[in-house]
Design a protein around this motif. Structure first.
Motif, PDB file in Angstrom:
ATOM      1  N   HIS A  69       0.828  -1.202   0.000  1.00 59.42           N
ATOM      2  CA  HIS A  69       0.000   0.000   0.000  1.00 59.42           C
ATOM      3  C   HIS A  69       0.869   1.261   0.000  1.00 59.42           C
ATOM      4  O   HIS A  69       0.553   2.242  -0.677  1.00 59.42           O
ATOM      5  N   VAL A  70       1.967   1.215   0.762  1.00 59.52           N
ATOM      6  CA  VAL A  70       2.921   2.329   0.768  1.00 59.52           C
ATOM      7  C   VAL A  70       3.568   2.481  -0.598  1.00 59.52           C
ATOM      8  O   VAL A  70       3.744   3.601  -1.100  1.00 59.52           O
ATOM      9  N   LEU A  71       3.915   1.365  -1.217  1.00 62.00           N
ATOM     10  CA  LEU A  71       4.579   1.401  -2.520  1.00 62.00           C
ATOM     11  C   LEU A  71       3.675   2.027  -3.579  1.00 62.00           C
ATOM     12  O   LEU A  71       4.132   2.836  -4.396  1.00 62.00           O
ATOM     13  N   VAL A  72       2.401   1.659  -3.568  1.00 59.79           N
ATOM     14  CA  VAL A  72       1.462   2.239  -4.531  1.00 59.79           C
ATOM     15  C   VAL A  72       1.342   3.746  -4.318  1.00 59.79           C
ATOM     16  O   VAL A  72       1.406   4.535  -5.270  1.00 59.79           O
ATOM     17  N   ALA A  73       1.177   4.163  -3.072  1.00 61.54           N
ATOM     18  CA  ALA A  73       1.038   5.593  -2.784  1.00 61.54           C
ATOM     19  C   ALA A  73       2.290   6.367  -3.167  1.00 61.54           C
ATOM     20  O   ALA A  73       2.210   7.517  -3.635  1.00 61.54           O
ATOM     21  N   SER A  74       3.468   5.758  -2.992  1.00 61.08           N
ATOM     22  CA  SER A  74       4.725   6.453  -3.312  1.00 61.08           C
ATOM     23  C   SER A  74       4.919   6.640  -4.807  1.00 61.08           C
ATOM     24  O   SER A  74       5.852   7.343  -5.222  1.00 61.08           O
ATOM     25  N   MET A  75       4.060   6.038  -5.632  1.00 59.17           N
ATOM     26  CA  MET A  75       4.090   6.327  -7.062  1.00 59.17           C
ATOM     27  C   MET A  75       3.842   7.816  -7.311  1.00 59.17           C
ATOM     28  O   MET A  75       4.340   8.390  -8.290  1.00 59.17           O
ATOM     29  N   SER A  76       3.108   8.461  -6.396  1.00 55.28           N
ATOM     30  CA  SER A  76       2.914   9.911  -6.482  1.00 55.28           C
ATOM     31  C   SER A  76       4.237  10.642  -6.372  1.00 55.28           C
ATOM     32  O   SER A  76       4.475  11.636  -7.071  1.00 55.28           O
ATOM     33  N   ASN A  77       5.116  10.151  -5.492  1.00 50.69           N
ATOM     34  CA  ASN A  77       6.419  10.787  -5.333  1.00 50.69           C
ATOM     35  C   ASN A  77       7.313  10.547  -6.542  1.00 50.69           C
ATOM     36  O   ASN A  77       8.118  11.406  -6.909  1.00 50.69           O
ATOM     37  N   PHE A  78       7.168   9.378  -7.170  1.00 50.71           N
ATOM     38  CA  PHE A  78       7.893   9.135  -8.417  1.00 50.71           C
ATOM     39  C   PHE A  78       7.485  10.168  -9.467  1.00 50.71           C
ATOM     40  O   PHE A  78       8.337  10.733 -10.170  1.00 50.71           O
ATOM     41  N   LEU A  79       6.179  10.429  -9.568  1.00 47.35           N
ATOM     42  CA  LEU A  79       5.701  11.445 -10.508  1.00 47.35           C
ATOM     43  C   LEU A  79       6.240  12.823 -10.156  1.00 47.35           C
ATOM     44  O   LEU A  79       6.606  13.606 -11.038  1.00 47.35           O
ATOM     45  N   PHE A  80       6.270  13.126  -8.856  1.00 45.86           N
ATOM     46  CA  PHE A  80       6.810  14.403  -8.398  1.00 45.86           C
ATOM     47  C   PHE A  80       8.247  14.563  -8.873  1.00 45.86           C
ATOM     48  O   PHE A  80       8.618  15.577  -9.493  1.00 45.86           O
ATOM     49  N   GLY A  81       9.073  13.552  -8.599  1.00 55.36           N
ATOM     50  CA  GLY A  81      10.473  13.617  -9.023  1.00 55.36           C
ATOM     51  C   GLY A  81      10.627  13.673 -10.526  1.00 55.36           C
ATOM     52  O   GLY A  81      11.475  14.411 -11.045  1.00 55.36           O
ATOM     53  N   PHE A  82       9.797  12.911 -11.245  1.00 56.56           N
ATOM     54  CA  PHE A  82       9.898  12.888 -12.700  1.00 56.56           C
ATOM     55  C   PHE A  82       9.609  14.267 -13.282  1.00 56.56           C
ATOM     56  O   PHE A  82      10.320  14.739 -14.186  1.00 56.56           O
ATOM     57  N   HIS A  83       8.582  14.935 -12.776  1.00 58.08           N
ATOM     58  CA  HIS A  83       8.228  16.253 -13.307  1.00 58.08           C
ATOM     59  C   HIS A  83       9.189  17.348 -12.857  1.00 58.08           C
ATOM     60  O   HIS A  83       9.252  18.407 -13.471  1.00 58.08           O
TER      61      HIS A  83
END
Length: 517
Positions: A94-108
Protein backbone atom coordinates in the motif's frame (compact mmCIF):
# COMPACT_ATOMS: atom_id res chain seq x y z
CA UNK A 1 16.30 -15.92 1.74
CA UNK A 2 13.19 -16.76 3.71
CA UNK A 3 12.49 -19.77 1.50
CA UNK A 4 16.03 -20.97 2.00
CA UNK A 5 15.76 -20.67 5.78
CA UNK A 6 12.57 -22.60 6.33
CA UNK A 7 9.59 -24.17 4.62
CA UNK A 8 6.54 -22.75 6.37
CA UNK A 9 2.91 -22.11 5.62
CA UNK A 10 0.88 -19.94 8.00
CA UNK A 11 -2.91 -20.13 8.03
CA UNK A 12 -5.20 -17.54 9.67
CA UNK A 13 -8.98 -17.82 9.90
CA UNK A 14 -10.92 -15.57 7.55
CA UNK A 15 -11.60 -12.22 9.18
CA UNK A 16 -15.05 -11.07 10.17
CA UNK A 17 -15.08 -7.75 12.05
CA UNK A 18 -17.07 -8.65 15.18
CA UNK A 19 -16.21 -12.29 15.80
CA UNK A 20 -12.54 -12.01 14.88
CA UNK A 21 -11.86 -9.05 17.13
CA UNK A 22 -13.29 -10.86 20.12
CA UNK A 23 -11.28 -13.95 19.28
CA UNK A 24 -8.08 -12.14 18.28
CA UNK A 25 -6.07 -12.78 21.47
CA UNK A 26 -6.73 -16.51 21.16
CA UNK A 27 -5.72 -16.84 17.51
CA UNK A 28 -3.02 -19.47 16.99
CA UNK A 29 -1.49 -19.97 13.53
CA UNK A 30 -0.97 -23.47 12.28
CA UNK A 31 2.51 -24.10 10.97
CA UNK A 32 3.72 -27.07 8.98
CA UNK A 33 7.50 -27.43 8.94
CA UNK A 34 9.78 -29.96 7.29
CA UNK A 35 12.36 -30.22 10.08
CA UNK A 36 14.38 -32.87 8.30
CA UNK A 37 15.39 -30.50 5.51
CA UNK A 38 15.55 -27.02 6.97
CA UNK A 39 16.52 -25.17 10.11
CA UNK A 40 13.48 -23.57 11.78
CA UNK A 41 13.05 -19.82 12.01
CA UNK A 42 10.74 -17.42 13.83
CA UNK A 43 8.82 -14.81 11.84
CA UNK A 44 8.22 -11.47 13.52
CA UNK A 45 5.24 -9.27 12.67
CA UNK A 46 4.21 -5.84 13.91
CA UNK A 47 2.22 -7.51 16.68
CA UNK A 48 3.90 -9.62 19.40
CA UNK A 49 5.23 -12.83 17.82
CA UNK A 50 3.14 -15.93 18.10
CA UNK A 51 4.66 -19.05 19.57
CA UNK A 52 4.97 -21.15 16.40
CA UNK A 53 4.73 -24.86 17.26
CA UNK A 54 3.66 -28.08 15.65
CA UNK A 55 0.46 -29.21 17.32
CA UNK A 56 -0.70 -32.81 17.86
CA UNK A 57 -2.51 -34.91 20.42
CA UNK A 58 -0.21 -37.91 20.19
CA UNK A 59 3.51 -38.24 20.14
CA UNK A 60 3.29 -40.23 16.93
CA UNK A 61 1.92 -37.18 15.17
CA UNK A 62 5.12 -35.20 15.81
CA UNK A 63 8.16 -35.24 13.49
CA UNK A 64 11.02 -37.52 14.48
CA UNK A 65 13.07 -34.54 15.66
CA UNK A 66 10.87 -34.42 18.75
CA UNK A 67 11.93 -37.87 19.89
CA UNK A 68 13.02 -37.71 23.54
CA UNK A 69 16.46 -39.01 22.69
CA UNK A 70 17.16 -35.84 20.72
CA UNK A 71 15.61 -33.43 23.22
CA UNK A 72 18.86 -31.70 24.06
CA UNK A 73 19.65 -31.06 20.41
CA UNK A 74 16.17 -29.58 19.92
CA UNK A 75 16.58 -27.15 22.81
CA UNK A 76 19.92 -26.02 21.42
CA UNK A 77 18.43 -25.59 17.96
CA UNK A 78 15.45 -23.63 19.28
CA UNK A 79 17.80 -21.22 21.03
CA UNK A 80 19.53 -20.51 17.72
CA UNK A 81 16.32 -19.62 15.88
CA UNK A 82 16.82 -16.90 13.34
CA UNK A 83 14.48 -13.95 13.82
CA UNK A 84 13.26 -12.49 10.55
CA UNK A 85 11.33 -9.26 11.08
CA UNK A 86 8.62 -8.93 8.42
CA UNK A 87 6.16 -6.79 10.35
CA UNK A 88 6.49 -4.08 7.72
CA UNK A 89 5.49 -6.39 4.88
CA UNK A 90 1.65 -6.24 5.06
CA UNK A 91 1.66 -2.43 4.80
CA UNK A 92 4.45 -2.20 2.22
CA UNK A 93 2.37 -2.81 -0.97
CA UNK A 94 0.00 0.00 0.00
CA UNK A 95 2.92 2.33 0.77
CA UNK A 96 4.58 1.40 -2.52
CA UNK A 97 1.46 2.24 -4.53
CA UNK A 98 1.04 5.59 -2.78
CA UNK A 99 4.72 6.45 -3.31
CA UNK A 100 4.09 6.33 -7.06
CA UNK A 101 2.91 9.91 -6.48
CA UNK A 102 6.42 10.79 -5.33
CA UNK A 103 7.89 9.14 -8.42
CA UNK A 104 5.70 11.45 -10.51
CA UNK A 105 6.81 14.40 -8.40
CA UNK A 106 10.47 13.62 -9.02
CA UNK A 107 9.90 12.89 -12.70
CA UNK A 108 8.23 16.25 -13.31
CA UNK A 109 10.98 18.06 -11.38
CA UNK A 110 13.56 16.83 -13.85
CA UNK A 111 11.56 16.31 -17.04
CA UNK A 112 12.08 19.84 -18.37
CA UNK A 113 15.76 20.20 -17.50
CA UNK A 114 17.19 18.38 -20.52
CA UNK A 115 14.80 19.14 -23.39
CA UNK A 116 13.88 22.75 -22.51
CA UNK A 117 16.05 24.07 -25.36
CA UNK A 118 14.32 21.80 -27.90
CA UNK A 119 10.90 22.78 -26.53
CA UNK A 120 11.70 26.49 -26.72
CA UNK A 121 12.92 26.16 -30.30
CA UNK A 122 9.90 24.15 -31.46
CA UNK A 123 7.29 26.34 -29.74
CA UNK A 124 8.89 29.64 -30.65
CA UNK A 125 10.26 31.14 -27.43
CA UNK A 126 13.93 30.26 -27.88
CA UNK A 127 16.27 32.73 -26.21
CA UNK A 128 13.59 34.12 -23.87
CA UNK A 129 14.96 33.11 -20.46
CA UNK A 130 11.86 34.38 -18.64
CA UNK A 131 9.52 32.14 -20.64
CA UNK A 132 11.90 29.20 -20.36
CA UNK A 133 11.92 29.63 -16.60
CA UNK A 134 8.14 29.94 -16.58
CA UNK A 135 7.75 26.61 -18.38
CA UNK A 136 9.98 24.90 -15.81
CA UNK A 137 8.35 26.44 -12.74
CA UNK A 138 4.70 27.10 -13.68
CA UNK A 139 3.72 23.88 -11.96
CA UNK A 140 4.68 25.55 -8.62
CA UNK A 141 1.62 27.80 -8.93
CA UNK A 142 -0.56 24.74 -9.49
CA UNK A 143 1.19 22.89 -6.67
CA UNK A 144 0.41 25.74 -4.26
CA UNK A 145 -3.31 25.52 -5.06
CA UNK A 146 -3.24 21.71 -4.97
CA UNK A 147 -1.57 21.70 -1.54
CA UNK A 148 -4.01 24.28 -0.18
CA UNK A 149 -7.05 22.27 -1.24
CA UNK A 150 -5.84 18.75 -0.44
CA UNK A 151 -6.71 18.89 3.25
CA UNK A 152 -10.31 19.85 2.53
CA UNK A 153 -10.76 17.02 0.02
CA UNK A 154 -9.24 14.26 2.14
CA UNK A 155 -11.34 15.22 5.16
CA UNK A 156 -14.45 14.43 3.13
CA UNK A 157 -13.45 11.83 0.57
CA UNK A 158 -10.75 9.85 2.36
CA UNK A 159 -7.28 9.07 1.07
CA UNK A 160 -8.12 6.44 -1.55
CA UNK A 161 -10.64 8.53 -3.46
CA UNK A 162 -8.68 11.78 -3.12
CA UNK A 163 -5.47 10.21 -4.44
CA UNK A 164 -7.42 8.74 -7.34
CA UNK A 165 -9.10 12.08 -8.12
CA UNK A 166 -5.69 13.77 -8.05
CA UNK A 167 -4.45 11.54 -10.84
CA UNK A 168 -6.87 13.27 -13.23
CA UNK A 169 -4.89 16.55 -13.51
CA UNK A 170 -1.63 14.57 -13.47
CA UNK A 171 -2.66 12.46 -16.47
CA UNK A 172 -4.42 15.22 -18.40
CA UNK A 173 -1.61 17.69 -17.73
CA UNK A 174 1.06 15.30 -18.99
CA UNK A 175 -0.89 14.47 -22.17
CA UNK A 176 -1.77 18.13 -22.81
CA UNK A 177 1.90 19.08 -22.44
CA UNK A 178 2.99 16.27 -24.76
CA UNK A 179 0.54 17.39 -27.46
CA UNK A 180 1.20 21.12 -27.05
CA UNK A 181 1.70 23.13 -30.22
CA UNK A 182 1.78 26.52 -28.50
CA UNK A 183 3.29 27.95 -25.35
CA UNK A 184 -0.18 28.46 -23.80
CA UNK A 185 -1.05 24.78 -24.14
CA UNK A 186 2.26 23.77 -22.60
CA UNK A 187 1.79 26.14 -19.66
CA UNK A 188 -1.74 24.87 -18.99
CA UNK A 189 -0.48 21.30 -19.05
CA UNK A 190 2.28 22.09 -16.58
CA UNK A 191 -0.20 23.93 -14.35
CA UNK A 192 -2.53 20.91 -14.22
CA UNK A 193 0.41 18.67 -13.37
CA UNK A 194 1.23 21.04 -10.52
CA UNK A 195 -2.28 20.72 -9.11
CA UNK A 196 -1.90 16.96 -8.79
CA UNK A 197 1.65 17.13 -7.50
CA UNK A 198 0.77 19.68 -4.82
CA UNK A 199 -2.17 17.66 -3.54
CA UNK A 200 -0.27 14.38 -3.48
CA UNK A 201 2.72 15.96 -1.73
CA UNK A 202 0.37 16.65 1.18
CA UNK A 203 -1.62 13.42 1.12
CA UNK A 204 0.98 10.70 0.70
CA UNK A 205 3.06 11.39 3.86
CA UNK A 206 -0.13 11.49 5.93
CA UNK A 207 -1.48 8.32 4.33
CA UNK A 208 1.73 6.40 4.97
CA UNK A 209 1.96 7.63 8.57
CA UNK A 210 -1.62 6.44 9.20
CA UNK A 211 -1.40 2.96 7.63
CA UNK A 212 2.14 2.03 8.71
CA UNK A 213 2.66 0.09 11.96
CA UNK A 214 4.16 2.30 14.65
CA UNK A 215 7.47 0.40 14.72
CA UNK A 216 8.05 0.84 11.00
CA UNK A 217 6.45 4.25 10.38
CA UNK A 218 9.75 6.03 9.88
CA UNK A 219 11.18 3.39 7.56
CA UNK A 220 8.04 3.19 5.42
CA UNK A 221 7.74 6.98 5.45
CA UNK A 222 11.19 7.24 3.89
CA UNK A 223 9.89 5.39 0.82
CA UNK A 224 8.44 8.78 -0.25
CA UNK A 225 11.93 10.24 -0.67
CA UNK A 226 13.13 7.15 -2.52
CA UNK A 227 10.19 7.52 -4.92
CA UNK A 228 11.08 11.17 -5.55
CA UNK A 229 14.76 10.33 -6.15
CA UNK A 230 13.84 7.51 -8.50
CA UNK A 231 11.59 9.83 -10.50
CA UNK A 232 14.33 12.45 -10.81
CA UNK A 233 16.88 9.86 -11.94
CA UNK A 234 14.44 8.40 -14.47
CA UNK A 235 13.66 11.80 -16.01
CA UNK A 236 17.33 12.82 -16.15
CA UNK A 237 18.26 9.52 -17.74
CA UNK A 238 15.52 9.80 -20.36
CA UNK A 239 16.55 13.39 -20.98
CA UNK A 240 19.88 12.18 -22.35
CA UNK A 241 18.12 11.14 -25.57
CA UNK A 242 16.77 14.66 -26.15
CA UNK A 243 20.21 15.67 -27.45
CA UNK A 244 19.81 13.44 -30.51
CA UNK A 245 16.04 13.78 -31.04
CA UNK A 246 14.53 17.31 -30.90
CA UNK A 247 11.01 15.85 -30.50
CA UNK A 248 11.95 13.42 -27.74
CA UNK A 249 10.42 15.71 -25.11
CA UNK A 250 6.94 14.77 -26.31
CA UNK A 251 7.70 11.09 -25.72
CA UNK A 252 8.98 11.88 -22.22
CA UNK A 253 5.76 13.71 -21.34
CA UNK A 254 3.63 10.88 -22.70
CA UNK A 255 5.65 8.53 -20.49
CA UNK A 256 4.89 10.82 -17.54
CA UNK A 257 1.18 9.98 -17.84
CA UNK A 258 1.75 6.23 -17.30
CA UNK A 259 2.49 6.34 -13.54
CA UNK A 260 -0.73 8.30 -13.09
CA UNK A 261 -2.74 5.40 -14.51
CA UNK A 262 -0.81 2.97 -12.30
CA UNK A 263 -1.52 5.09 -9.23
CA UNK A 264 -5.24 5.38 -10.00
CA UNK A 265 -5.56 1.62 -10.51
CA UNK A 266 -3.33 0.68 -7.60
CA UNK A 267 -5.22 2.81 -5.08
CA UNK A 268 -8.37 0.87 -5.98
CA UNK A 269 -6.76 -2.14 -4.26
CA UNK A 270 -5.03 -0.19 -1.46
CA UNK A 271 -6.55 0.12 2.00
CA UNK A 272 -8.14 3.26 3.39
CA UNK A 273 -6.52 4.87 6.42
CA UNK A 274 -7.95 3.16 9.53
CA UNK A 275 -7.90 6.48 11.36
CA UNK A 276 -9.99 8.16 8.67
CA UNK A 277 -12.40 5.21 8.66
CA UNK A 278 -12.82 5.52 12.40
CA UNK A 279 -13.51 9.26 12.12
CA UNK A 280 -16.03 8.57 9.37
CA UNK A 281 -17.88 6.08 11.60
CA UNK A 282 -16.85 3.00 9.56
CA UNK A 283 -15.56 1.10 12.58
CA UNK A 284 -15.74 -2.44 11.19
CA UNK A 285 -13.69 -1.46 8.15
CA UNK A 286 -11.11 0.22 10.40
CA UNK A 287 -10.82 -2.97 12.48
CA UNK A 288 -10.32 -5.06 9.37
CA UNK A 289 -7.49 -2.83 8.11
CA UNK A 290 -5.75 -2.90 11.50
CA UNK A 291 -6.17 -6.68 11.72
CA UNK A 292 -4.63 -7.23 8.29
CA UNK A 293 -1.80 -4.66 8.46
CA UNK A 294 -0.82 -4.43 12.13
CA UNK A 295 -1.87 -7.80 13.51
CA UNK A 296 -4.83 -9.06 15.55
CA UNK A 297 -3.34 -8.04 18.90
CA UNK A 298 -3.32 -4.38 17.86
CA UNK A 299 -7.04 -4.08 17.02
CA UNK A 300 -8.62 -3.36 20.40
CA UNK A 301 -5.78 -1.14 21.62
CA UNK A 302 -5.71 0.95 18.42
CA UNK A 303 -9.48 1.42 18.21
CA UNK A 304 -9.54 2.49 21.85
CA UNK A 305 -6.83 5.09 21.19
CA UNK A 306 -8.60 6.36 18.05
CA UNK A 307 -11.87 6.81 19.89
CA UNK A 308 -10.19 8.44 22.87
CA UNK A 309 -8.59 11.06 20.61
CA UNK A 310 -11.83 11.61 18.69
CA UNK A 311 -13.81 12.03 21.89
CA UNK A 312 -11.38 14.62 23.20
CA UNK A 313 -10.48 16.45 19.99
CA UNK A 314 -13.32 15.78 17.59
CA UNK A 315 -12.94 14.71 13.97
CA UNK A 316 -11.34 16.68 11.16
CA UNK A 317 -14.55 16.69 9.13
CA UNK A 318 -15.70 19.85 10.94
CA UNK A 319 -12.30 21.43 11.64
CA UNK A 320 -11.60 25.03 10.57
CA UNK A 321 -8.53 26.74 9.12
CA UNK A 322 -8.67 29.26 11.96
CA UNK A 323 -7.82 26.44 14.39
CA UNK A 324 -4.25 26.55 13.08
CA UNK A 325 -3.91 29.80 15.04
CA UNK A 326 -4.86 28.05 18.29
CA UNK A 327 -2.72 25.88 20.59
CA UNK A 328 -1.45 23.23 20.15
CA UNK A 329 -2.06 23.38 16.38
CA UNK A 330 -0.32 26.74 15.91
CA UNK A 331 2.98 25.38 17.20
CA UNK A 332 2.93 22.43 14.80
CA UNK A 333 1.94 24.71 11.90
CA UNK A 334 4.90 26.96 12.78
CA UNK A 335 7.24 23.96 12.86
CA UNK A 336 5.93 22.67 9.54
CA UNK A 337 6.15 26.03 7.78
CA UNK A 338 9.64 26.72 9.15
CA UNK A 339 11.11 23.34 8.24
CA UNK A 340 9.66 23.42 4.73
CA UNK A 341 10.97 26.98 4.31
CA UNK A 342 14.43 25.92 5.46
CA UNK A 343 14.40 22.85 3.23
CA UNK A 344 14.36 24.72 -0.10
CA UNK A 345 16.63 23.18 -2.73
CA UNK A 346 18.11 24.75 -5.85
CA UNK A 347 17.05 23.20 -9.16
CA UNK A 348 20.40 24.18 -10.70
CA UNK A 349 22.02 21.33 -8.74
CA UNK A 350 19.96 18.72 -10.56
CA UNK A 351 22.14 16.29 -12.50
CA UNK A 352 22.20 12.56 -12.83
CA UNK A 353 25.23 12.27 -10.53
CA UNK A 354 23.59 14.38 -7.87
CA UNK A 355 20.38 12.41 -8.36
CA UNK A 356 22.21 9.19 -7.55
CA UNK A 357 23.67 10.83 -4.45
CA UNK A 358 20.16 11.85 -3.43
CA UNK A 359 19.02 8.27 -3.86
CA UNK A 360 21.91 6.96 -1.75
CA UNK A 361 21.01 9.40 1.02
CA UNK A 362 17.38 8.30 0.92
CA UNK A 363 18.47 4.67 1.37
CA UNK A 364 20.48 5.72 4.42
CA UNK A 365 17.41 7.47 5.83
CA UNK A 366 15.38 4.32 5.26
CA UNK A 367 17.75 2.43 7.54
CA UNK A 368 18.39 5.13 10.16
CA UNK A 369 15.09 6.90 10.78
CA UNK A 370 13.57 4.24 13.06
CA UNK A 371 16.90 3.48 14.73
CA UNK A 372 18.33 6.95 15.46
CA UNK A 373 15.08 8.86 15.64
CA UNK A 374 13.67 11.85 13.79
CA UNK A 375 15.19 14.70 15.80
CA UNK A 376 18.80 13.47 15.56
CA UNK A 377 18.53 12.93 11.81
CA UNK A 378 16.97 16.29 11.05
CA UNK A 379 19.38 18.26 13.25
CA UNK A 380 22.37 16.43 11.80
CA UNK A 381 20.97 16.97 8.32
CA UNK A 382 20.69 20.74 8.70
CA UNK A 383 24.16 20.96 10.23
CA UNK A 384 25.56 18.99 7.29
CA UNK A 385 23.70 21.25 4.85
CA UNK A 386 25.15 24.32 6.59
CA UNK A 387 28.70 22.95 6.39
CA UNK A 388 28.24 22.08 2.72
CA UNK A 389 26.99 25.56 1.83
CA UNK A 390 29.94 27.13 3.67
CA UNK A 391 32.28 24.86 1.68
CA UNK A 392 30.74 26.03 -1.58
CA UNK A 393 30.90 29.67 -0.47
CA UNK A 394 34.54 29.24 0.56
CA UNK A 395 35.46 27.63 -2.73
CA UNK A 396 33.87 30.50 -4.66
CA UNK A 397 34.67 33.44 -2.40
CA UNK A 398 38.28 32.91 -1.34
CA UNK A 399 41.35 33.27 -3.54
CA UNK A 400 42.41 29.65 -3.63
CA UNK A 401 44.08 27.34 -6.10
CA UNK A 402 41.65 26.72 -8.96
CA UNK A 403 41.69 22.94 -8.50
CA UNK A 404 41.04 23.33 -4.76
CA UNK A 405 38.18 25.74 -5.43
CA UNK A 406 36.57 23.30 -7.85
CA UNK A 407 36.98 20.41 -5.43
CA UNK A 408 35.44 22.38 -2.56
CA UNK A 409 32.48 23.34 -4.73
CA UNK A 410 31.90 19.76 -5.89
CA UNK A 411 32.34 18.36 -2.37
CA UNK A 412 29.94 20.97 -0.93
CA UNK A 413 27.32 20.24 -3.57
CA UNK A 414 27.44 16.46 -3.10
CA UNK A 415 27.50 16.79 0.69
CA UNK A 416 24.49 19.13 0.59
CA UNK A 417 22.41 16.68 -1.45
CA UNK A 418 23.50 13.71 0.68
CA UNK A 419 22.76 15.33 4.04
CA UNK A 420 19.47 16.75 2.74
CA UNK A 421 18.36 13.30 1.56
CA UNK A 422 19.27 11.64 4.86
CA UNK A 423 17.28 14.01 7.08
CA UNK A 424 15.61 17.22 5.96
CA UNK A 425 14.15 15.63 2.83
CA UNK A 426 12.30 12.56 4.17
CA UNK A 427 12.02 13.39 7.88
CA UNK A 428 10.27 16.74 7.47
CA UNK A 429 7.38 15.16 5.57
CA UNK A 430 7.26 12.39 8.17
CA UNK A 431 7.42 14.29 11.45
CA UNK A 432 4.83 16.98 10.66
CA UNK A 433 1.95 14.45 10.34
CA UNK A 434 3.26 12.72 13.47
CA UNK A 435 3.16 15.94 15.52
CA UNK A 436 -0.19 17.10 14.11
CA UNK A 437 -3.45 16.28 15.81
CA UNK A 438 -5.91 13.99 14.09
CA UNK A 439 -8.31 16.92 13.78
CA UNK A 440 -5.99 19.25 11.87
CA UNK A 441 -3.42 16.90 10.28
CA UNK A 442 -4.59 17.52 6.72
CA UNK A 443 -4.81 21.29 7.10
CA UNK A 444 -1.39 21.59 8.79
CA UNK A 445 0.24 19.62 5.98
CA UNK A 446 -1.59 21.77 3.42
CA UNK A 447 -0.30 24.93 5.11
CA UNK A 448 3.26 23.57 5.41
CA UNK A 449 3.51 22.57 1.76
CA UNK A 450 1.94 25.85 0.67
CA UNK A 451 4.80 27.62 2.45
CA UNK A 452 7.19 25.24 0.68
CA UNK A 453 5.86 26.08 -2.80
CA UNK A 454 5.73 29.83 -2.17
CA UNK A 455 9.33 29.86 -0.93
CA UNK A 456 10.50 27.76 -3.87
CA UNK A 457 8.79 30.15 -6.24
CA UNK A 458 10.48 33.23 -4.81
CA UNK A 459 13.88 31.57 -4.55
CA UNK A 460 13.65 30.58 -8.19
CA UNK A 461 12.47 34.06 -9.13
CA UNK A 462 15.15 36.05 -7.33
CA UNK A 463 18.11 33.64 -7.15
CA UNK A 464 19.91 34.87 -10.26
CA UNK A 465 19.26 38.51 -9.41
CA UNK A 466 20.59 37.97 -5.87
CA UNK A 467 23.79 36.35 -7.13
CA UNK A 468 24.34 39.22 -9.58
CA UNK A 469 23.76 41.86 -6.93
CA UNK A 470 25.48 40.31 -3.88
CA UNK A 471 27.71 37.63 -5.42
CA UNK A 472 27.48 33.86 -5.47
CA UNK A 473 29.47 33.25 -2.28
CA UNK A 474 27.29 35.49 -0.02
CA UNK A 475 24.11 33.89 -1.37
CA UNK A 476 25.32 30.38 -0.65
CA UNK A 477 26.65 31.56 2.70
CA UNK A 478 23.17 32.85 3.54
CA UNK A 479 21.77 29.40 2.72
CA UNK A 480 24.25 27.98 5.22
CA UNK A 481 23.08 30.44 7.89
CA UNK A 482 19.44 29.46 7.25
CA UNK A 483 20.40 25.80 7.66
CA UNK A 484 22.14 26.55 10.97
CA UNK A 485 19.04 28.38 12.22
CA UNK A 486 16.91 25.42 11.14
CA UNK A 487 19.12 23.05 13.16
CA UNK A 488 18.78 25.32 16.21
CA UNK A 489 15.01 25.55 15.68
CA UNK A 490 14.73 21.76 15.42
CA UNK A 491 16.74 21.29 18.61
CA UNK A 492 14.51 23.76 20.47
CA UNK A 493 11.05 22.79 19.26
CA UNK A 494 11.01 19.25 17.87
CA UNK A 495 10.17 16.29 20.09
CA UNK A 496 11.13 12.70 19.34
CA UNK A 497 8.29 10.61 17.90
CA UNK A 498 10.10 7.33 17.21
CA UNK A 499 8.30 4.23 18.44
CA UNK A 500 5.12 6.01 19.54
CA UNK A 501 1.70 5.75 17.93
CA UNK A 502 0.14 8.89 16.47
CA UNK A 503 -2.44 8.85 19.26
CA UNK A 504 0.21 8.55 21.98
CA UNK A 505 2.04 11.54 20.48
CA UNK A 506 -1.13 13.60 20.28
CA UNK A 507 -2.20 12.80 23.84
CA UNK A 508 1.25 13.75 25.18
CA UNK A 509 1.26 17.09 23.32
CA UNK A 510 -2.37 18.05 23.83
CA UNK A 511 -2.85 19.94 27.07
CA UNK A 512 -6.50 18.93 27.38
CA UNK A 513 -5.46 15.27 27.72
CA UNK A 514 -2.84 16.19 30.33
CA UNK A 515 -5.27 18.21 32.40
CA UNK A 516 -7.91 15.47 32.24
CA UNK A 517 -5.42 12.84 33.38
Amino acid sequence: MLAAACTATVFYPRFTPDSAIRAAPALNPTLSVNYSLHRPCRLLTSSPPADFKVYGDKKSQLPEVFDSSENENLVSEEQSYEEIDIGWLPAFPHVLVASMSNFLFGFHIGVMNGPIVSIAKELGFEGNSILEGLVVSIFIAGAFLGSAGAGYLVDRLGFKKTLQVDTIPLILGAILSAQAHSLDQLLWGRFFVGLGIGANAVLVPIYISEVAPTKYRGTLGSVCQIGTCTGIIASLFLGIFSDSDPHWWRTMLYIASVPGFILALGMQFAVESPRWLCKAGRLDEAKEVIFNLWGPSEVDKSIEEFQSVLKNDGGDLDSRWSELLEEPHSKVALIGGTLFYAGISNGALASLYVGLTNFAGALCALYLVDKQGRQKLIIGSYLGMAISMFLVASGIGFHLDEELRNNLSILGTILYILTFAIGAGPVTGLIIPELSSSRTRGKIMSFSFSVHWVCNFFVGLFFLEATERFGVAPVYGSFGVVSLLAALFSYSFLVETKGRSLEEIEMSLNQSFTERD
